[in-house]
Design a protein around this motif. Structure first.
Motif, PDB file in Angstrom:
ATOM      1  N   GLU A  84      34.869  29.863  42.144  1.00 32.83           N
ATOM      2  CA  GLU A  84      34.851  31.050  41.088  1.00 32.83           C
ATOM      3  C   GLU A  84      35.872  31.360  40.265  1.00 32.83           C
ATOM      4  O   GLU A  84      35.764  32.157  39.560  1.00 32.83           O
ATOM      5  N   MET A  85      36.882  31.285  40.761  1.00 29.50           N
ATOM      6  CA  MET A  85      38.107  31.511  40.354  1.00 29.50           C
ATOM      7  C   MET A  85      38.674  30.821  39.290  1.00 29.50           C
ATOM      8  O   MET A  85      39.961  31.268  38.950  1.00 29.50           O
ATOM      9  N   GLN A 229      36.606  41.230  50.898  1.00 36.53           N
ATOM     10  CA  GLN A 229      37.235  42.407  49.851  1.00 36.53           C
ATOM     11  C   GLN A 229      38.054  41.356  49.074  1.00 36.53           C
ATOM     12  O   GLN A 229      37.675  42.033  48.202  1.00 36.53           O
ATOM     13  N   ASP A 230      38.908  40.761  49.867  1.00 34.88           N
ATOM     14  CA  ASP A 230      39.828  39.929  49.103  1.00 34.88           C
ATOM     15  C   ASP A 230      38.756  39.059  47.799  1.00 34.88           C
ATOM     16  O   ASP A 230      39.953  39.180  46.601  1.00 34.88           O
ATOM     17  N   PHE A 231      38.528  38.620  48.202  1.00 35.30           N
ATOM     18  CA  PHE A 231      37.649  37.534  47.220  1.00 35.30           C
ATOM     19  C   PHE A 231      37.054  38.081  46.174  1.00 35.30           C
ATOM     20  O   PHE A 231      37.546  37.800  44.919  1.00 35.30           O
ATOM     21  N   GLU A 232      36.252  39.183  46.281  1.00 38.07           N
ATOM     22  CA  GLU A 232      35.991  40.465  45.337  1.00 38.07           C
ATOM     23  C   GLU A 232      37.140  41.350  44.471  1.00 38.07           C
ATOM     24  O   GLU A 232      37.049  41.006  43.304  1.00 38.07           O
ATOM     25  N   LYS A 233      38.464  41.299  45.255  1.00 43.11           N
ATOM     26  CA  LYS A 233      39.417  41.333  44.000  1.00 43.11           C
ATOM     27  C   LYS A 233      39.670  40.683  43.178  1.00 43.11           C
ATOM     28  O   LYS A 233      40.385  40.735  41.747  1.00 43.11           O
ATOM     29  N   GLN A 234      40.251  39.431  43.890  1.00 46.59           N
ATOM     30  CA  GLN A 234      40.334  37.974  43.466  1.00 46.59           C
ATOM     31  C   GLN A 234      39.555  37.514  42.233  1.00 46.59           C
ATOM     32  O   GLN A 234      39.977  37.512  41.027  1.00 46.59           O
ATOM     33  N   LEU A 235      38.248  37.909  42.422  1.00 46.78           N
ATOM     34  CA  LEU A 235      36.875  38.090  41.358  1.00 46.78           C
ATOM     35  C   LEU A 235      37.857  38.596  39.986  1.00 46.78           C
ATOM     36  O   LEU A 235      37.712  38.242  38.897  1.00 46.78           O
ATOM     37  N   GLN A 236      37.884  39.558  40.131  1.00 46.59           N
ATOM     38  CA  GLN A 236      37.397  41.072  38.812  1.00 46.59           C
ATOM     39  C   GLN A 236      39.269  40.463  37.850  1.00 46.59           C
ATOM     40  O   GLN A 236      39.295  40.836  37.145  1.00 46.59           O
ATOM     41  N   ALA A 237      39.712  39.851  39.726  1.00 46.86           N
ATOM     42  CA  ALA A 237      41.199  39.938  38.736  1.00 46.86           C
ATOM     43  C   ALA A 237      41.205  38.750  37.570  1.00 46.86           C
ATOM     44  O   ALA A 237      42.051  38.871  36.624  1.00 46.86           O
ATOM     45  N   SER A 238      40.096  37.570  38.119  1.00 45.95           N
ATOM     46  CA  SER A 238      40.228  35.857  37.434  1.00 45.95           C
ATOM     47  C   SER A 238      39.437  37.181  35.756  1.00 45.95           C
ATOM     48  O   SER A 238      39.960  36.064  35.099  1.00 45.95           O
ATOM     49  N   SER A 247      32.557  41.668  31.140  1.00 45.22           N
ATOM     50  CA  SER A 247      31.932  42.571  31.687  1.00 45.22           C
ATOM     51  C   SER A 247      32.877  42.606  33.771  1.00 45.22           C
ATOM     52  O   SER A 247      33.552  40.840  33.747  1.00 45.22           O
ATOM     53  N   VAL A 248      33.219  43.614  34.435  1.00 46.18           N
ATOM     54  CA  VAL A 248      34.112  43.240  35.567  1.00 46.18           C
ATOM     55  C   VAL A 248      32.475  42.813  36.506  1.00 46.18           C
ATOM     56  O   VAL A 248      32.399  44.024  36.792  1.00 46.18           O
ATOM     57  N   PRO A 249      32.993  42.118  37.330  1.00 43.26           N
ATOM     58  CA  PRO A 249      32.198  41.308  38.453  1.00 43.26           C
ATOM     59  C   PRO A 249      32.771  42.146  39.719  1.00 43.26           C
ATOM     60  O   PRO A 249      33.546  43.193  40.220  1.00 43.26           O
ATOM     61  N   PHE A 250      31.551  42.408  40.015  1.00 39.01           N
ATOM     62  CA  PHE A 250      30.421  42.972  41.687  1.00 39.01           C
ATOM     63  C   PHE A 250      30.554  42.769  42.921  1.00 39.01           C
ATOM     64  O   PHE A 250      29.570  42.091  41.470  1.00 39.01           O
ATOM     65  N   VAL A 256      31.102  49.499  42.936  1.00 39.92           N
ATOM     66  CA  VAL A 256      31.837  49.793  43.519  1.00 39.92           C
ATOM     67  C   VAL A 256      32.311  48.969  44.231  1.00 39.92           C
ATOM     68  O   VAL A 256      31.303  48.467  44.668  1.00 39.92           O
ATOM     69  N   PRO A 257      33.529  49.164  44.856  1.00 39.46           N
ATOM     70  CA  PRO A 257      34.308  48.025  45.300  1.00 39.46           C
ATOM     71  C   PRO A 257      33.235  48.206  46.707  1.00 39.46           C
ATOM     72  O   PRO A 257      33.007  48.596  47.375  1.00 39.46           O
ATOM     73  N   ILE A 258      33.426  46.494  47.534  1.00 36.99           N
ATOM     74  CA  ILE A 258      32.606  46.317  48.530  1.00 36.99           C
ATOM     75  C   ILE A 258      32.688  46.744  49.561  1.00 36.99           C
ATOM     76  O   ILE A 258      32.376  48.031  50.566  1.00 36.99           O
ATOM     77  N   GLY A 259      34.186  47.511  49.968  1.00 38.26           N
ATOM     78  CA  GLY A 259      35.312  48.105  51.159  1.00 38.26           C
ATOM     79  C   GLY A 259      34.945  49.492  50.296  1.00 38.26           C
ATOM     80  O   GLY A 259      35.212  49.725  51.592  1.00 38.26           O
TER      81      GLY A 259
END
Ligand code: SF4
Length: 294
Positions: A84-85, A229-238, A247-250, A256-259
């Motif tokens: 995914e990344m 939570q880290d997965f979502e941040k990395q997903l958005q960074a990638s 688009s920004v993935p959530f 809203v950020p999952i955390g």
């Protein structure tokens, strides 16, 4: 809805293979076969590992394997999270792009919401099981006659997920539909036979989780919740590094950020009910084939 069998030929096949999701339904189905409640005895079960299941699913599989008189093969197409990344570079334009495997929710530049393409079920569940089933059962290249019956653990409350096999060499069987047994019924069967309760199986970061499921993950293993939570941040960074993805993935439909999401209870004060993870899968249907979460 009445269950319509997908058997296209009399069951004169040589191989009965269970698609094992590692959750309630497929585990109950495998154990029912083990004690002779469903016949014939399968020759094998295959579990496709996305490498992103909760720890308890892997522990459950360790236990389950010891209860079954047939082998359980664990296969994998690699780490779904790593895939995914991945950022790719187009040979033609030189631009970076990425493939969306999981069905994340996308926040578009105008603030509207979309759902990103989903290929994870096909690439990480259906395909690896297909490859292994072919190898175990000696399916020949170009084979047109059916020699494999693939058992799928869809329960009668999820009938809409049942689809026929697309392979000319296999047919799909839904033993839990034949028995008209629900997910709850599977749990009751397990209890009545003295078996422990199986965990819920699905990738930790699956965007199809209901709020109830997210809350359960949040309140469970701290390391797993941090991983999500880290997965979502990395997903958005990638996604940000990727020129063609706008688009920004959530992971959560609220964007809203999952955390930070305040998860709603399964039943609201006004009596309205939230869709469960399984109802969402029922609803989405496309290419789901009952491979995730059963
Ligand atoms: S559980 Fe969710 S993220 Fe994982 S393979 Fe299935 S649909 Fe994709």
């Amino acid at each position: 809805m009445e269950y319509q069998s997908f058997f296209v030929t009399p069951p004169a096949t040589q191989w009965d293979i269970i698609s094992l999701g590692g959750g309630v339904q497929s585990s109950a189905m495998a154990l029912m076969a083990a004690v002779g409640d469903i016949t014939p005895m399968p020759q094998a079960a295959i579990f496709a590992d996305t490498q992103a299941e909760p720890k308890e699913v892997y522990l459950w599989l360790d236990w389950l394997e010891k209860q079954l008189p047939f082998p359980v093969y664990r296969v994998t197409a690699g780490s779904l999270a790593d895939m995914e990344m991945q950022i790719r570079v187009s040979k033609k334009s030189g631009k970076t792009y990425k493939k969306s495997e999981i069905p994340a929710f996308g926040k578009n530049p105008d603030g509207s919401k979309g759902i990103l393409g989903r290929k994870c079920t096909r690439d990480f569940k259906i395909q690896p099981i297909k490859v292994k089933a072919r190898a175990i059962c000696g399916v020949k290249r170009g084979q047109k006659n059916i020699t494999v019956t693939q058992w799928i653990g869809i329960s009668s409350d999820e009938m809409g997920r049942a689809t026929a096999s697309r392979e000319p060499w296999s047919q799909t069987r839904f033993p839990l539909l034949e028995k008209d047994i629900t997910r709850e019924g599977c749990l009751e069967w397990m209890k009545a036979h003295g078996y422990p309760e199986p965990p819920r199986s699905a990738c930790l970061f699956c965007p199809f989780h209901s709020d109830h499921e997210w809350q359960r993950i949040k309140g469970g293993d701290a390391a797993e919740w941090q991983y999500v939570q880290d997965f979502e941040k990395q997903l958005q960074a990638s996604a940000e590094k990727c020129k063609v993805m706008r688009s920004v993935p959530f992971l959560h439909p609220s964007l809203v950020p999952i955390g930070e999401v305040e998860f709603k209870p399964a039943k609201a004060a006004d009596g309205s009910k939230q869709m469960t993870m399984h109802e969402m899968w029922n609803d989405i249907k496309n290419d789901c084939s009952g491979m995730c979460g059963v």
